[in-house]
Design a protein around this motif. Sequence first.
Motif, PDB file in Angstrom:
ATOM      1  N   MET A   1       0.824  -1.199   0.000  1.00  0.00           N
ATOM      2  CA  MET A   1       0.000   0.000   0.000  1.00  0.00           C
ATOM      3  C   MET A   1       0.863   1.255   0.000  1.00  0.00           C
ATOM      4  O   MET A   1       0.368   2.340  -0.238  1.00  0.00           O
ATOM      5  N   GLY A   2       2.163   1.079   0.246  1.00  0.00           N
ATOM      6  CA  GLY A   2       3.029   2.229   0.265  1.00  0.00           C
ATOM      7  C   GLY A   2       3.873   2.359  -0.988  1.00  0.00           C
ATOM      8  O   GLY A   2       4.895   3.032  -0.971  1.00  0.00           O
ATOM      9  N   ASP A   3       3.534   1.683  -2.112  1.00  0.00           N
ATOM     10  CA  ASP A   3       4.324   1.719  -3.338  1.00  0.00           C
ATOM     11  C   ASP A   3       3.869   2.795  -4.304  1.00  0.00           C
ATOM     12  O   ASP A   3       4.328   2.859  -5.442  1.00  0.00           O
ATOM     13  N   GLY A   4       2.937   3.626  -3.906  1.00  0.00           N
ATOM     14  CA  GLY A   4       2.485   4.717  -4.758  1.00  0.00           C
ATOM     15  C   GLY A   4       1.365   4.346  -5.712  1.00  0.00           C
ATOM     16  O   GLY A   4       0.823   5.204  -6.404  1.00  0.00           O
ATOM     17  N   LYS A   5       1.010   3.060  -5.787  1.00  0.00           N
ATOM     18  CA  LYS A   5      -0.065   2.632  -6.670  1.00  0.00           C
ATOM     19  C   LYS A   5      -1.421   2.927  -6.046  1.00  0.00           C
ATOM     20  O   LYS A   5      -1.546   3.073  -4.837  1.00  0.00           O
ATOM     21  N   ALA A   6      -2.433   2.971  -6.915  1.00  0.00           N
ATOM     22  CA  ALA A   6      -3.798   3.165  -6.422  1.00  0.00           C
ATOM     23  C   ALA A   6      -4.259   1.902  -5.702  1.00  0.00           C
ATOM     24  O   ALA A   6      -3.718   0.807  -5.913  1.00  0.00           O
ATOM     25  N   ASN A   7      -5.257   2.035  -4.848  1.00  0.00           N
ATOM     26  CA  ASN A   7      -5.815   0.904  -4.112  1.00  0.00           C
ATOM     27  C   ASN A   7      -7.253   0.670  -4.537  1.00  0.00           C
ATOM     28  O   ASN A   7      -7.947   1.598  -4.953  1.00  0.00           O
ATOM     29  N   PHE A   8      -7.698  -0.567  -4.441  1.00  0.00           N
ATOM     30  CA  PHE A   8      -9.101  -0.887  -4.724  1.00  0.00           C
ATOM     31  C   PHE A   8      -9.564  -1.980  -3.783  1.00  0.00           C
ATOM     32  O   PHE A   8      -8.759  -2.797  -3.311  1.00  0.00           O
ATOM     33  N   THR A   9     -10.867  -1.978  -3.483  1.00  0.00           N
ATOM     34  CA  THR A   9     -11.462  -2.985  -2.609  1.00  0.00           C
ATOM     35  C   THR A   9     -12.162  -4.050  -3.440  1.00  0.00           C
ATOM     36  O   THR A   9     -12.302  -3.915  -4.673  1.00  0.00           O
ATOM     37  N   VAL A  10     -12.624  -5.105  -2.778  1.00  0.00           N
ATOM     38  CA  VAL A  10     -13.361  -6.164  -3.473  1.00  0.00           C
ATOM     39  C   VAL A  10     -14.626  -5.594  -4.115  1.00  0.00           C
ATOM     40  O   VAL A  10     -14.950  -5.927  -5.266  1.00  0.00           O
ATOM     41  N   GLU A 213      -4.750 -14.716  -2.157  1.00  0.00           N
ATOM     42  CA  GLU A 213      -5.756 -15.684  -2.589  1.00  0.00           C
ATOM     43  C   GLU A 213      -7.006 -14.982  -3.111  1.00  0.00           C
ATOM     44  O   GLU A 213      -7.607 -15.415  -4.092  1.00  0.00           O
ATOM     45  N   ALA A 214      -7.389 -13.894  -2.448  1.00  0.00           N
ATOM     46  CA  ALA A 214      -8.554 -13.129  -2.905  1.00  0.00           C
ATOM     47  C   ALA A 214      -8.313 -12.569  -4.294  1.00  0.00           C
ATOM     48  O   ALA A 214      -9.217 -12.560  -5.148  1.00  0.00           O
ATOM     49  N   LEU A 215      -7.088 -12.106  -4.551  1.00  0.00           N
ATOM     50  CA  LEU A 215      -6.749 -11.547  -5.858  1.00  0.00           C
ATOM     51  C   LEU A 215      -6.820 -12.618  -6.938  1.00  0.00           C
ATOM     52  O   LEU A 215      -7.257 -12.347  -8.070  1.00  0.00           O
ATOM     53  N   ILE A 216      -6.419 -13.852  -6.610  1.00  0.00           N
ATOM     54  CA  ILE A 216      -6.498 -14.958  -7.564  1.00  0.00           C
ATOM     55  C   ILE A 216      -7.953 -15.221  -7.960  1.00  0.00           C
ATOM     56  O   ILE A 216      -8.271 -15.433  -9.142  1.00  0.00           O
ATOM     57  N   VAL A 217      -8.869 -15.197  -6.963  1.00  0.00           N
ATOM     58  CA  VAL A 217     -10.292 -15.388  -7.247  1.00  0.00           C
ATOM     59  C   VAL A 217     -10.818 -14.264  -8.123  1.00  0.00           C
ATOM     60  O   VAL A 217     -11.555 -14.496  -9.094  1.00  0.00           O
ATOM     61  N   LEU A 218     -10.458 -13.026  -7.800  1.00  0.00           N
ATOM     62  CA  LEU A 218     -10.918 -11.878  -8.585  1.00  0.00           C
ATOM     63  C   LEU A 218     -10.381 -11.934 -10.019  1.00  0.00           C
ATOM     64  O   LEU A 218     -11.078 -11.559 -10.970  1.00  0.00           O
ATOM     65  N   GLU A 219      -9.140 -12.398 -10.181  1.00  0.00           N
ATOM     66  CA  GLU A 219      -8.580 -12.541 -11.530  1.00  0.00           C
ATOM     67  C   GLU A 219      -9.339 -13.600 -12.323  1.00  0.00           C
ATOM     68  O   GLU A 219      -9.549 -13.455 -13.540  1.00  0.00           O
ATOM     69  N   LEU A 229      -9.341  -6.382 -14.029  1.00  0.00           N
ATOM     70  CA  LEU A 229      -9.352  -5.847 -12.671  1.00  0.00           C
ATOM     71  C   LEU A 229      -8.882  -4.392 -12.682  1.00  0.00           C
ATOM     72  O   LEU A 229      -8.112  -3.990 -13.565  1.00  0.00           O
ATOM     73  N   PRO A 230      -9.326  -3.598 -11.712  1.00  0.00           N
ATOM     74  CA  PRO A 230      -8.771  -2.244 -11.581  1.00  0.00           C
ATOM     75  C   PRO A 230      -7.270  -2.327 -11.322  1.00  0.00           C
ATOM     76  O   PRO A 230      -6.774  -3.292 -10.741  1.00  0.00           O
ATOM     77  N   SER A 231      -6.526  -1.335 -11.759  1.00  0.00           N
ATOM     78  CA  SER A 231      -5.082  -1.324 -11.521  1.00  0.00           C
ATOM     79  C   SER A 231      -4.801  -0.908 -10.074  1.00  0.00           C
ATOM     80  O   SER A 231      -5.565  -0.152  -9.476  1.00  0.00           O
ATOM     81  N   GLY A 232      -3.728  -1.424  -9.523  1.00  0.00           N
ATOM     82  CA  GLY A 232      -3.360  -1.060  -8.159  1.00  0.00           C
ATOM     83  C   GLY A 232      -3.338  -2.242  -7.217  1.00  0.00           C
ATOM     84  O   GLY A 232      -3.294  -3.409  -7.636  1.00  0.00           O
ATOM     85  N   ASN A 233      -3.402  -1.956  -5.931  1.00  0.00           N
ATOM     86  CA  ASN A 233      -3.333  -2.976  -4.890  1.00  0.00           C
ATOM     87  C   ASN A 233      -4.718  -3.278  -4.323  1.00  0.00           C
ATOM     88  O   ASN A 233      -5.512  -2.362  -4.103  1.00  0.00           O
ATOM     89  N   LEU A 234      -4.971  -4.569  -4.079  1.00  0.00           N
ATOM     90  CA  LEU A 234      -6.213  -4.975  -3.423  1.00  0.00           C
ATOM     91  C   LEU A 234      -6.077  -4.770  -1.925  1.00  0.00           C
ATOM     92  O   LEU A 234      -5.124  -5.246  -1.307  1.00  0.00           O
ATOM     93  N   ILE A 235      -7.026  -4.045  -1.343  1.00  0.00           N
ATOM     94  CA  ILE A 235      -7.023  -3.829   0.101  1.00  0.00           C
ATOM     95  C   ILE A 235      -8.379  -4.212   0.666  1.00  0.00           C
ATOM     96  O   ILE A 235      -9.375  -4.247  -0.055  1.00  0.00           O
ATOM     97  N   SER A 236      -8.415  -4.492   1.968  1.00  0.00           N
ATOM     98  CA  SER A 236      -9.677  -4.847   2.621  1.00  0.00           C
ATOM     99  C   SER A 236     -10.455  -3.589   2.975  1.00  0.00           C
ATOM    100  O   SER A 236      -9.946  -2.470   2.922  1.00  0.00           O
ATOM    101  N   ASP A 237     -11.696  -3.790   3.349  1.00  0.00           N
ATOM    102  CA  ASP A 237     -12.552  -2.681   3.786  1.00  0.00           C
ATOM    103  C   ASP A 237     -11.943  -1.953   4.980  1.00  0.00           C
ATOM    104  O   ASP A 237     -11.967  -0.732   5.065  1.00  0.00           O
ATOM    105  N   HIS A 238     -11.359  -2.717   5.903  1.00  0.00           N
ATOM    106  CA  HIS A 238     -10.755  -2.115   7.089  1.00  0.00           C
ATOM    107  C   HIS A 238      -9.528  -1.287   6.717  1.00  0.00           C
ATOM    108  O   HIS A 238      -9.311  -0.197   7.260  1.00  0.00           O
ATOM    109  N   ASP A 239      -8.700  -1.806   5.769  1.00  0.00           N
ATOM    110  CA  ASP A 239      -7.531  -1.051   5.327  1.00  0.00           C
ATOM    111  C   ASP A 239      -7.942   0.272   4.696  1.00  0.00           C
ATOM    112  O   ASP A 239      -7.296   1.302   4.900  1.00  0.00           O
ATOM    113  N   GLN A 240      -9.036   0.240   3.918  1.00  0.00           N
ATOM    114  CA  GLN A 240      -9.516   1.461   3.291  1.00  0.00           C
ATOM    115  C   GLN A 240      -9.968   2.477   4.347  1.00  0.00           C
ATOM    116  O   GLN A 240      -9.702   3.675   4.235  1.00  0.00           O
ATOM    117  N   THR A 241     -10.674   1.979   5.381  1.00  0.00           N
ATOM    118  CA  THR A 241     -11.117   2.875   6.453  1.00  0.00           C
ATOM    119  C   THR A 241      -9.932   3.508   7.162  1.00  0.00           C
ATOM    120  O   THR A 241      -9.934   4.711   7.474  1.00  0.00           O
TER     121      THR A 241
END
Length: 494
Positions: A1-10, A213-219, A229-241
Amino acid sequence: MGDGKANFTVDEALVGMGFGKFQVLVLTYAGMAWISEAMEMMLLSFVGPALASSWGLSSNQQALLTTVVFAGMLVGAYSWGIVSDRHGRRKGFLITATVTASAGFLSALAPNYTWLMIFRCFVGLGLGGGPVLSSWFLEFIPAPNRGTWMVVFSAFWTVGTIFEASLAWFVMPTLGWRWLLALSSLPSSLLLLFYSVAPESPRFLCLKGRTTEALIVLEKIARLNGTKLPSGNLISDHDQTELQEKNNPPSEDSHLLSPTRDENETTKGTDPDAGGVSSVFMLLSPELVKSTLLLWLVFFGNAFSYYGLVLLTSELSTGDGKCVPNQMHSEKSHDVSYKDVFITSFAELPGLLISAATVDRLGRKLSMSSMFFLCCIFLFPLVVHQPQELTTGLLFGARICITATFTIVYIYAPEIYPTSVRTTGVGVASSVGRIGGMICPMVSVGLIQGCHQTASIILFEIVVFLSGVGAVLFPFETKGRELTDHVSSSSSKV
């Protein structure tokens, strides 16, 4: 989450990929479980009278066959919800499908009434896992059209009731009740056959910190749907909050108000391994207690009314306008009109259409409450005896309304709970509903057979009206609202 890429949730990923081929496959798999539950419940209408004839069962023994199934479902709905919230949705419905299929088939081989009771209780135990698969399917659906597709999912129940009525119509007169029990266990067996290809919920995987594993399912979803998939890192709802709070920190005054309580709520809301009694206590936390208690009321009212109306249809549509003594009820209960039951099963189709038309337009709360109050209007004339044609029409209308409310509450219930306690919350609410199903034959049909039609209908009116009030008082609307992962994030989105 600190690599400068955008983040997206499930949720954002699902909305971006849309509803496609993957969701259709998931819908088919989850729908098979709904068909299985409907068939196992519907066959109780046929097996009881057949056993009364072949084994000489009394009316109380017939009723007990239904009661033990509901008792098993009560325990199962609570148990499997906790299992799936702790160990995954897949493990939850693997156990439930195994128990339902094996106990359903063994019921066909039961040597006597006692063994049949035991096997049917285990069938109910397995059927209690129905909310696990509905929650699992819900977690793959994009938020904007979640309501509509959950109505489509609910249509599998109606398919199951119609199919079971058709099966009984052809099997019972020739092959008998044992074959009906054996054939009705096949849908649960199909769940086991295709279990290896059923994916785990990406929301659950994110909750447990298994984002890879979640990213594999989404792919896989993106590949089957022909999207990206949206570009960036997959984060959880809690991480987004947490990121939102980091970018928009609360004022110093808000920290001074109650720092201990804020810390406790965050800790309680983000514990992904909470389970058992702690999960139930979480349902009664300050953030969820109002929703939970109102949901229990609505589930109880729905089950009481739905199964009660099914039984009332045969009790009130006698056509002679006279009260039939209890002993005569037991005599005529040996004869079942399979054709009439088959036709009556189609009464649920208009309820599904109404649900589909209103759930994403009017919202969950308004759709549910209006159907409850309309049901009261349909039932009110029945406080006194009416002609057979009018009685049938009023019961038909009432059943349409209750089918609609039942469909919508199964959409609303998983939406109001965070992923960490979603299946536990729906499972416990479903258990409360089973209590309504257990009580309704004793307090409603028993009153009809005791020549107290007015008291029976007034009781229905009270339960249905209070359920409508409960729907009005739900704290928030979930139409178009993103699903949450934790109790703390759930309360922040109200």
